[in-house]
Scaffold this active site. Structure first.
Site, PDB file in Angstrom:
ATOM      1  N   ASN A  41      74.807  37.870  25.805  1.00  0.00           N
ATOM      2  CA  ASN A  41      75.307  39.177  25.370  1.00  0.00           C
ATOM      3  C   ASN A  41      75.478  39.154  23.859  1.00  0.00           C
ATOM      4  O   ASN A  41      75.788  38.117  23.279  1.00  0.00           O
ATOM      5  CB  ASN A  41      76.671  39.440  26.030  1.00  0.00           C
ATOM      6  CG  ASN A  41      77.285  40.770  25.603  1.00  0.00           C
ATOM      7  OD1 ASN A  41      76.628  41.802  25.582  1.00  0.00           O
ATOM      8  ND2 ASN A  41      78.571  40.742  25.246  1.00  0.00           N
ATOM      9  N   HIS A  48      77.749  40.875  20.847  1.00  0.00           N
ATOM     10  CA  HIS A  48      78.997  41.628  20.680  1.00  0.00           C
ATOM     11  C   HIS A  48      79.297  41.784  19.185  1.00  0.00           C
ATOM     12  O   HIS A  48      79.179  40.810  18.432  1.00  0.00           O
ATOM     13  CB  HIS A  48      80.152  40.906  21.385  1.00  0.00           C
ATOM     14  CG  HIS A  48      81.443  41.658  21.290  1.00  0.00           C
ATOM     15  ND1 HIS A  48      81.713  42.774  22.062  1.00  0.00           N
ATOM     16  CD2 HIS A  48      82.519  41.477  20.489  1.00  0.00           C
ATOM     17  CE1 HIS A  48      82.908  43.247  21.740  1.00  0.00           C
ATOM     18  NE2 HIS A  48      83.420  42.481  20.794  1.00  0.00           N
ATOM     19  N   GLU A 106      73.235  41.691  13.684  1.00  0.00           N
ATOM     20  CA  GLU A 106      73.017  41.529  15.132  1.00  0.00           C
ATOM     21  C   GLU A 106      71.545  41.340  15.438  1.00  0.00           C
ATOM     22  O   GLU A 106      71.160  40.493  16.247  1.00  0.00           O
ATOM     23  CB  GLU A 106      73.510  42.771  15.893  1.00  0.00           C
ATOM     24  CG  GLU A 106      75.003  42.944  15.920  1.00  0.00           C
ATOM     25  CD  GLU A 106      75.403  44.133  16.797  1.00  0.00           C
ATOM     26  OE1 GLU A 106      74.744  44.391  17.824  1.00  0.00           O
ATOM     27  OE2 GLU A 106      76.387  44.812  16.448  1.00  0.00           O
ATOM     28  N   GLY A 135      69.700  51.253  21.978  1.00  0.00           N
ATOM     29  CA  GLY A 135      68.647  50.239  22.107  1.00  0.00           C
ATOM     30  C   GLY A 135      68.068  49.723  20.805  1.00  0.00           C
ATOM     31  O   GLY A 135      66.919  49.288  20.767  1.00  0.00           O
ATOM     32  N   SER A 136      68.883  49.699  19.726  1.00  0.00           N
ATOM     33  CA  SER A 136      68.328  49.149  18.481  1.00  0.00           C
ATOM     34  C   SER A 136      68.132  47.635  18.589  1.00  0.00           C
ATOM     35  O   SER A 136      67.206  47.082  17.992  1.00  0.00           O
ATOM     36  CB  SER A 136      69.202  49.504  17.270  1.00  0.00           C
ATOM     37  OG  SER A 136      70.388  48.764  17.267  1.00  0.00           O
ATOM     38  N   ASN A 137      68.983  46.950  19.345  1.00  0.00           N
ATOM     39  CA  ASN A 137      68.767  45.507  19.548  1.00  0.00           C
ATOM     40  C   ASN A 137      67.515  45.261  20.384  1.00  0.00           C
ATOM     41  O   ASN A 137      66.770  44.315  20.129  1.00  0.00           O
ATOM     42  CB  ASN A 137      69.997  44.864  20.190  1.00  0.00           C
ATOM     43  CG  ASN A 137      71.075  44.545  19.165  1.00  0.00           C
ATOM     44  OD1 ASN A 137      70.922  43.648  18.356  1.00  0.00           O
ATOM     45  ND2 ASN A 137      72.148  45.331  19.173  1.00  0.00           N
ATOM     46  N   MET A 182      77.113  48.593  29.011  1.00  0.00           N
ATOM     47  CA  MET A 182      78.531  48.920  29.077  1.00  0.00           C
ATOM     48  C   MET A 182      79.153  48.690  30.461  1.00  0.00           C
ATOM     49  O   MET A 182      80.057  49.416  30.867  1.00  0.00           O
ATOM     50  CB  MET A 182      78.744  50.394  28.661  1.00  0.00           C
ATOM     51  CG  MET A 182      78.154  50.727  27.305  1.00  0.00           C
ATOM     52  SD  MET A 182      78.738  49.640  25.992  1.00  0.00           S
ATOM     53  CE  MET A 182      80.322  50.378  25.685  1.00  0.00           C
ATOM     54  N   ARG A 183      78.673  47.690  31.176  1.00  0.00           N
ATOM     55  CA  ARG A 183      79.278  47.355  32.457  1.00  0.00           C
ATOM     56  C   ARG A 183      79.606  45.868  32.468  1.00  0.00           C
ATOM     57  O   ARG A 183      78.855  45.059  31.912  1.00  0.00           O
ATOM     58  CB  ARG A 183      78.318  47.642  33.621  1.00  0.00           C
ATOM     59  CG  ARG A 183      78.008  49.100  33.851  1.00  0.00           C
ATOM     60  CD  ARG A 183      77.010  49.237  34.983  1.00  0.00           C
ATOM     61  NE  ARG A 183      77.559  48.834  36.261  1.00  0.00           N
ATOM     62  CZ  ARG A 183      78.089  49.671  37.159  1.00  0.00           C
ATOM     63  NH1 ARG A 183      78.122  50.964  36.906  1.00  0.00           N
ATOM     64  NH2 ARG A 183      78.558  49.219  38.304  1.00  0.00           N
ATOM     65  N   LEU A 190      79.672  42.466  34.372  1.00  0.00           N
ATOM     66  CA  LEU A 190      78.889  41.923  35.481  1.00  0.00           C
ATOM     67  C   LEU A 190      79.801  41.234  36.492  1.00  0.00           C
ATOM     68  O   LEU A 190      80.770  40.574  36.124  1.00  0.00           O
ATOM     69  CB  LEU A 190      77.865  40.909  34.981  1.00  0.00           C
ATOM     70  CG  LEU A 190      76.836  41.364  33.958  1.00  0.00           C
ATOM     71  CD1 LEU A 190      75.753  40.291  33.798  1.00  0.00           C
ATOM     72  CD2 LEU A 190      76.214  42.696  34.315  1.00  0.00           C
TER      73      LEU A 190
HETATM   74  C1  GRF Z   1      75.732  46.766  19.526  1.00  0.00           C
HETATM   75  O1  GRF Z   1      76.650  46.901  18.483  1.00  0.00           O
HETATM   76  C2  GRF Z   1      76.082  45.605  20.414  1.00  0.00           C
HETATM   77  O2  GRF Z   1      76.647  44.532  19.721  1.00  0.00           O
HETATM   78  C3  GRF Z   1      77.109  46.205  21.344  1.00  0.00           C
HETATM   79  O3  GRF Z   1      76.627  47.509  21.588  1.00  0.00           O
HETATM   80  C4  GRF Z   1      75.820  47.931  20.496  1.00  0.00           C
HETATM   81  C5  GRF Z   1      74.494  48.288  21.061  1.00  0.00           C
HETATM   82  O4  GRF Z   1      73.649  48.844  20.091  1.00  0.00           O
HETATM   83  N1  GRF Z   1      77.298  45.401  22.518  1.00  0.00           N
HETATM   84  P1  GRF Z   1      72.136  49.095  20.428  1.00  0.00           P
HETATM   85  O5  GRF Z   1      72.096  49.912  21.718  1.00  0.00           O
HETATM   86  O6  GRF Z   1      71.452  47.778  20.569  1.00  0.00           O
HETATM   87  O7  GRF Z   1      71.609  49.887  19.265  1.00  0.00           O
END
Ligand code: GRF
Length: 208
Positions: free
Chosen positions: A112, A114, A179, A17-19, A95-96, A98
């Protein structure tokens, strides 16, 4: 009744969940004019859920084992989204894949992030794929979501160099920093109504 003029976001996460944290930080520091209405995870122990709770954001675990099949699972998620009045769904390390059950009602309103320059290296371990392929430049992509993996119209991309001594961890870290900015900026553009989808092409209206 939901009383808010700010864009109501749901963030779907499976892990760290860093994003999500980058979005929370951007909202707290007024760089992002949106509101995280709910965080949903398919993993009970996802650190992302904990991050949400720490900031008094509703955090919902939707248990894959409690639903028969992918459509039933997505229907359960859809019900959560609707009950929270969600306007934009952000997949951040979710990680699913949709199904149409979720994509159809939210088409053009799911994005999303990526960790590669799509269409190169979709799927799992994108950073490792990039290293193994030997590319000299990689990066990250924010795109609208359709029913195929890492496939929908591209909103924005950022590049990072791939350096000679990079390990997967080092390259992943370099990409992750990008990101966090890219995702927040894309959401802000969405919130301000600046994104226009023309088939596969997305135009971003720039302020003059
Ligand atoms: C990120 O690298 C994102 O691009 C990918 O999964 C990772 C998730 O990282 N889809 P976080 O959980 O947001 O730290």
């Amino acid at each position: 009744m939901i009383m808010s003029d700010r864009l109501r976001i749901a963030v779907l996460c499976s892990g760290r969940g860093s994003n999500l944290q980058a979005m929370i930080d951007a909202i707290v520091s007024c760089r992002l004019s949106a509101e995280i209405a709910v965080v949903i995870s398919n993993k009970a122990d996802a650190p992302a859920l904990e991050r949400a709770r720490k900031h008094d954001i509703d955090a919902v675990f939707v248990d894959p084992k409690a639903h028969r099949g992918k459509e039933a699972y997505d229907k359960a998620c859809l019900e959560v989204l609707e009950s929270f009045g969600v306007e934009l769904v952000v997949l951040a390390g979710y990680m699913r894949l949709l199904t149409a059950v979720l994509v159809a009602p939210y088409r053009g309103r799911i994005i999303n992030i990526h960790p590669s320059l799509l269409p190169a290296f979709p799927g799992l371990n994108a950073q490792r794929q990039a290293l193994e392929y030997g590319v000299k430049v990689s990066g990250c992509t924010v795109h609208f979501v359709d029913e195929q993996m890492d496939h929908g119209p591209i909103i924005t991309q950022a590049t990072v160099p791939v350096l000679q001594d990079d390990t997967e961890a080092v390259l992943s870290d370099r990409i992750l920093k990008e990101e966090h900015h890219l995702l927040v900026n894309a959401i802000e553009d969405f919130a301000k109504g600046k994104l226009k989808m023309l088939g596969r092409r997305v135009e971003i209206q720039r302020s003059s």
